[in-house]
Design an enzyme around this catalytic site. Sequence first.
Site: not given
Length: 392
Positions: A193, A226, A247
Amino acid sequence: MVTIKGGRVDIDVHYLQEVLQDLLRIPSPTGYTDNIVRFVCHELEKLGVSYELTRRGAIRAKLPGAKSAGARAIVSHVDTLGAQVKALKANGRLELVPIGTWSARFAEGARTTIFSENGSFRGTILPLKASGHTFADEVDTLPIGWDYVELRVDARAGCAEDVEALGIEVGDIVAVDPQPEIENGYIVSRHLDNKAGVAVMLAALQAVIVADELPVDVYWLFTIAEEVGHGAAAVLLPEIASMVAVDNGTSAPGQNSSEFGVTLSMADMSGPFDYHLTRKLYQLCLENDIRVRKDVFKHYRSDSASAIEAGADVRTALATFGVDASHGYERIHMHALRSVAELLTAYARSAVKIERDAHELGDLEGFTRQPTAPAEPEVPLSPEREPDPSDS
């Protein structure tokens, strides 16, 4: 290369894996992303794709299409979780605060790099009571949290003054080693991620470049913050009408995400994703033989949330690859990465369905509709059995 006309383009899986490994080698916690931004820009240059940078380093690359108005965007983020020095402790170790939202449970035992003005130092995040020979069962009863861990620096530092003399200061960024392993198609690592999302976008971009002309311009966005909630707040252009965020999905008990195929998020903690764009992506998966399922994420937000909160009038959707143990020691399968990349190629090449989206404002002409009619039963009731009132 197999291309479905107007649909998906096959992905170079070897390139996808290689670029992901390259990305994982570059530390990039939020606030320390310059080096990975440079890498992505160089990769875009190799692909022959033009781009521009914001002041802080968000990347906006563009593949031109037949039209500019009503453009599309695909976005992922290069920043990862990490930590920051909160205090120099009397015992020569470092107190930490997290960058992004992640549990200290996954920080314990992590190898790290501290970036100081004098250069980088290696170290290990340890619980305050780390020695079983000293603390015995107290090692197991110590609470879990950032107040109960410290960073041991691999340098001669027995007090706060020693650490200060090294050049380590409050506020220095700490990157956590990813420790990647690849076996049987599975990729196990920290920071998938969203370095996996960046790799997916680059692989999809590489595939789309050789395809026919796109119906509209497609922007490929790479954001830098983010994990702390900023995301795509300041990288969109007015002509962008729809944006697909890439994502991780949340493969865990109680979730419908999978480590195989595409998982489309129908909603996250910021609310439902756009009805029409999400269903378009789902239909593209069905039409292009891409395995797909849907999920709802309760404790999750992405680049799309920051864009909407910043006031962007843009349709958003979230296409994910299922990740096990997200924000921990994560695992994905190459099948999911390839599937999401294939979906992105199909989306970039797909026909525009909502022509009105080329204009920021308008009247009802061409405005979308959502179904309201009662659904027809798929299997009619047997004539031998009349509905029983108790069935209702």
